[in-house]
Design a protein around this motif. Structure first.
Motif, PDB file in Angstrom:
ATOM      1  N   MET A 132      56.700 -37.098  52.538  1.00 26.78           N
ATOM      2  CA  MET A 132      57.276 -36.680  53.820  1.00 26.78           C
ATOM      3  C   MET A 132      58.756 -36.334  53.579  1.00 26.78           C
ATOM      4  N   LYS A 133      59.003 -35.040  53.637  1.00 23.94           N
ATOM      5  CA  LYS A 133      60.363 -34.562  53.292  1.00 23.94           C
ATOM      6  C   LYS A 133      61.454 -35.228  54.130  1.00 23.94           C
ATOM      7  N   LEU A 134      61.130 -35.441  55.416  1.00 19.84           N
ATOM      8  CA  LEU A 134      62.110 -36.031  56.332  1.00 19.84           C
ATOM      9  C   LEU A 134      62.576 -37.410  55.842  1.00 19.84           C
ATOM     10  N   LEU A 135      61.634 -38.208  55.359  1.00 21.14           N
ATOM     11  CA  LEU A 135      61.971 -39.550  54.862  1.00 21.14           C
ATOM     12  C   LEU A 135      62.770 -39.450  53.561  1.00 21.14           C
ATOM     13  N   GLU A 136      62.367 -38.524  52.697  1.00 16.44           N
ATOM     14  CA  GLU A 136      63.117 -38.355  51.442  1.00 16.44           C
ATOM     15  C   GLU A 136      64.569 -37.980  51.745  1.00 16.44           C
ATOM     16  N   GLU A 137      64.738 -37.050  52.668  1.00 20.20           N
ATOM     17  CA  GLU A 137      66.111 -36.621  53.023  1.00 20.20           C
ATOM     18  C   GLU A 137      66.914 -37.782  53.592  1.00 20.20           C
ATOM     19  N   ARG A 138      66.251 -38.588  54.427  1.00 24.80           N
ATOM     20  CA  ARG A 138      66.951 -39.710  55.062  1.00 24.80           C
ATOM     21  C   ARG A 138      67.354 -40.763  54.024  1.00 24.80           C
ATOM     22  N   ILE A 139      66.450 -40.989  53.052  1.00 24.33           N
ATOM     23  CA  ILE A 139      66.769 -41.957  51.998  1.00 24.33           C
ATOM     24  C   ILE A 139      67.948 -41.440  51.166  1.00 24.33           C
TER      25      ILE A 139
ATOM     26  N   ILE B 285      63.444 -43.220  66.840  1.00 24.02           N
ATOM     27  CA  ILE B 285      63.004 -41.818  66.891  1.00 24.02           C
ATOM     28  C   ILE B 285      62.429 -41.436  65.526  1.00 24.02           C
ATOM     29  N   PHE B 286      63.093 -41.904  64.492  1.00 24.28           N
ATOM     30  CA  PHE B 286      62.617 -41.632  63.137  1.00 24.28           C
ATOM     31  C   PHE B 286      61.304 -42.376  62.867  1.00 24.28           C
TER      32      PHE B 286
ATOM     33  N   GLU C 221      48.610 -44.531  50.940  1.00 18.31           N
ATOM     34  CA  GLU C 221      49.403 -43.372  51.341  1.00 18.31           C
ATOM     35  C   GLU C 221      50.843 -43.826  51.524  1.00 18.31           C
ATOM     36  N   SER C 222      51.735 -43.265  50.725  1.00 19.41           N
ATOM     37  CA  SER C 222      53.149 -43.606  50.858  1.00 19.41           C
ATOM     38  C   SER C 222      53.897 -42.380  51.349  1.00 19.41           C
ATOM     39  N   LEU C 223      54.718 -42.560  52.362  1.00 18.31           N
ATOM     40  CA  LEU C 223      55.392 -41.401  52.952  1.00 18.31           C
ATOM     41  C   LEU C 223      56.465 -40.850  52.014  1.00 18.31           C
ATOM     42  N   ALA C 224      57.023 -41.721  51.172  1.00 19.35           N
ATOM     43  CA  ALA C 224      57.935 -41.258  50.118  1.00 19.35           C
ATOM     44  C   ALA C 224      57.713 -42.129  48.892  1.00 19.35           C
ATOM     45  N   ILE C 225      57.671 -41.479  47.735  1.00 22.55           N
ATOM     46  CA  ILE C 225      57.539 -42.243  46.486  1.00 22.55           C
ATOM     47  C   ILE C 225      58.776 -41.989  45.628  1.00 22.55           C
TER      48      ILE C 225
END
Ligand code: 5GP
Length: 195
Positions: A1-8, A33-34, A173-177
């Motif tokens: 999930m690109k959004l989570l990667e960007e946030r991290i 919201i996130f 399923e992991s939203l970001a690895i």
């Protein structure tokens, strides 16, 4: 999930000892919201999977699990860390080693809330060595319930838990690895995903 990667990348802090701090939006202060966006992704991933309940562990799994429960329209049960050395026979009990605190916790779920008809989605915030998930799987098995799926926000792919669970046949399923992270430079590399 690109959004989570960007946030991290934006807000995550790499600490020594392979710990990723995401307290500003995930583990302490929670960006609801996130969380809602992550839950929508879980809803998309589990479309058609016969899940009737979510199981997580206190404390930091609860927020994400609740949001996922709202979207999947199923109840959320959280395993409790028991402070009592006297564990009653009304609960399923397991022992989970804490990665972040380096101690063992007695963890319980009331027998009322897990049973053989349950098809469980296990949710947690982080997957590292897999101890938390293995403990939750143990609780599900004690109840003769079924683990349908495992949903994680952040998997640290360079630690062994994810590989071991997938090899054992679980769908994880992991939203970001995170494939690597460097406490010196703060650099974080993610495993490439299709989205
Ligand atoms: P495991 O049991 O897979 O080794 O570790 C998972 C648990 O430890 C999660 O429930 C999470 O709370 C905590 N954890 C493991 N690694 C990290 C990390 O890098 N950052 C944070 N914030 N928590 C972690």
């Amino acid at each position: 999930m690109k959004l989570l990667e960007e946030r991290i990348r934006k807000d995550g802090v790499v600490k020594p000892g392979n710990v990723l701090k995401v307290d500003s939006f995930l583990n302490h202060q929670m960006d609801v919201i996130f969380f809602n966006e992550m839950a929508k992704e879980f809803k998309r991933l589990y479309e058609g999977v016969p899940i009737n309940k979510i199981l997580t562990i206190e404390a930091s799994g609860i927020g994400i699990a609740i949001m996922a429960g709202l979207h999947l329209e199923v109840p959320v049960v959280f395993a409790k860390k028991s402070r009592s050395s006297n564990i009653s026979d009304q609960v399923y009990h397991t022992v989970i080693h804490s990665y972040t605190h380096n101690n063992d916790n007695d963890v319980v779920v009331s027998k009322q809330y897990l049973n053989e008809d349950d098809h469980i989605l296990i949710i947690d915030d982080f997957l590292a060595n897999g101890c938390a998930l293995e403990g939750l799987i143990d609780l599900v098995h004690q109840a003769n319930a079924t683990v349908e799926d495992i949903g994680i926000a952040v998997e640290k792919g360079f630690q062994e838990g994810g590989d071991r669970l997938r090899k054992a046949g679980y769908r994880v399923e992991s939203l970001a690895i995170v494939d690597s992270m460097d406490p010196e430079t703060g650099e974080i590399t993610f495993r490439s995903s299709e989205d």
